[in-house]
Write a protein that holds these residues in place. Structure first.
Motif, PDB file in Angstrom:
ATOM      1  N   PRO A   1       0.121   3.858   5.191  1.00 46.58           N
ATOM      2  CA  PRO A   1       0.676   3.113   4.055  1.00 46.58           C
ATOM      3  C   PRO A   1       1.939   2.322   4.406  1.00 46.58           C
ATOM      4  O   PRO A   1       2.670   2.658   5.330  1.00 46.58           O
TER       5      PRO A   1
ATOM      6  N   GLU B   1      -0.263  -0.525  -4.461  1.00 42.87           N
ATOM      7  CA  GLU B   1      -1.667  -0.114  -4.481  1.00 42.87           C
ATOM      8  C   GLU B   1      -1.774   1.266  -3.865  1.00 42.87           C
ATOM      9  O   GLU B   1      -1.320   1.485  -2.734  1.00 42.87           O
ATOM     10  N   ASN B   2      -2.325   2.210  -4.598  1.00 43.12           N
ATOM     11  CA  ASN B   2      -2.486   3.579  -4.117  1.00 43.12           C
ATOM     12  C   ASN B   2      -3.521   3.605  -2.983  1.00 43.12           C
ATOM     13  O   ASN B   2      -4.664   3.179  -3.181  1.00 43.12           O
ATOM     14  N   VAL B   3      -3.138   4.113  -1.819  1.00 46.71           N
ATOM     15  CA  VAL B   3      -4.078   4.148  -0.693  1.00 46.71           C
ATOM     16  C   VAL B   3      -5.115   5.254  -0.855  1.00 46.71           C
ATOM     17  O   VAL B   3      -6.109   5.285  -0.135  1.00 46.71           O
TER      18      VAL B   3
ATOM     19  N   ARG C   1       0.847  -1.186   0.000  1.00 48.65           N
ATOM     20  CA  ARG C   1       0.000   0.000   0.000  1.00 48.65           C
ATOM     21  C   ARG C   1       0.888   1.242   0.000  1.00 48.65           C
ATOM     22  O   ARG C   1       1.737   1.415   0.879  1.00 48.65           O
TER      23      ARG C   1
END
Length: 272
Positions: free
Chosen positions: A203, A181-183, A152
């Motif tokens: 993150p 994965e973009n938070v 993340r």
């Protein structure tokens, strides 16, 4: 050629005098070996050594219409999206200048623009070759990360007055291709983000862009509310070049490859 705003331009022959009002176009044209077709540049593009000797026509957001017209371009390229830039675009069109505007917030859209630039400059074959190469490299990245739990990631665009990269950005695609994965779930390109939301997101990795929008970022360990973030405790904090990561173009695929190596070091990849 019809652009992303529905405006059509017809050229009798491939363009020979182009002014790119957004640096990504300049970099794509350089990748097409079309430096000789660029008639002028923006102030920001002076940093590209290949363009430093070209006359400047203002900035991306505030181009100087008089200077542009004086260069007698047969085509001007602008980025779609920003209202202020689009107002300048309409002013140029009223002066009889051919202007095309495109979106480039994803790899697919960037490849689409590259294909169009190939047609507009008579370099269709070169454009197709670049698209094949970059697509293959992205496919290899995605294949390596298939089935792996993504890390993340938070991408800081600016601090203070925290601004983050959202889902509608090339940054989001770079993170995903690199196995992250973009938070930030907002579908905008740029998202205002408060510290409470960041602490809640917590993150695994924290990317800080350095460049015009974030010229002298403060280290995360010097920010009182950030020290306890998972990324800060684990030392997963990386300062990245703004132009390399936030501006779509030839360097975007390289940025994804470099980020994957940082997110998933070789020893970790071998274990998996």
């Amino acid at each position: 050629m019809t652009d992303d705003t529905g405006v059509s331009v017809r050229l009798d022959r491939p363009a020979t005098r182009i002014i790119a009002l957004y640096g990504a176009y300049s970099e794509l044209l350089l990748a097409l070996d079309a430096r000789n077709l660029l008639a002028a540049r923006t102030v920001a593009d002076a940093q590209l050594p290949e363009l430093a000797d070209l006359p400047a026509v203002g900035t991306h957001m505030r181009p100087n219409a008089e200077l542009i017209v004086a260069q007698k371009p047969d085509l001007v390229l602008q980025l779609a999206g920003r209202r202020e830039a689009l107002l300048q675009t309409e002013a140029l069109r009223k002066l009889g200048v051919n202007v095309l505007t495109f979106e480039m917030d994803s790899f697919d859209k960037m490849f689409g623009v590259l294909e169009k630039l190939g047609r507009l400059t008579g370099r269709e074959r070169q454009a197709a070759g670049l698209i094949r190469d970059w697509s293959a490299r992205l496919a290899a990245l995605r294949a390596r990360n298939a089935g792996r739990k993504p890390l993340r990631v938070f991408y800081e665009v600016r601090y203070p007055n925290l601004l983050a990269a959202g889902q509608g950005s090339i940054v989001n695609e770079i993170i995903a291709a690199a196995g992250g994965e973009n938070v930030v779930g907002d579908d905008k390109k740029l998202v205002r983000f408060n510290e409470e939301a960041l602490i809640q997101a917590d993150p695994d990795a924290y990317l800080i862009q350095k460049g015009p929008m974030n010229p002298d970022p403060q280290p995360l360990t010097e920010r009182a509310h950030y020290r306890d973030l998972r990324a800060a405790r684990a030392g997963r904090v990386l300062v990245v070049d703004e132009d390399r990561f936030a501006r779509p173009g030839p360097r975007s695929v390289e940025a994804a490859e470099e980020l994957e190596k940082w997110l998933h070091p070789a020893d970790e990849r071998e274990k998996q």
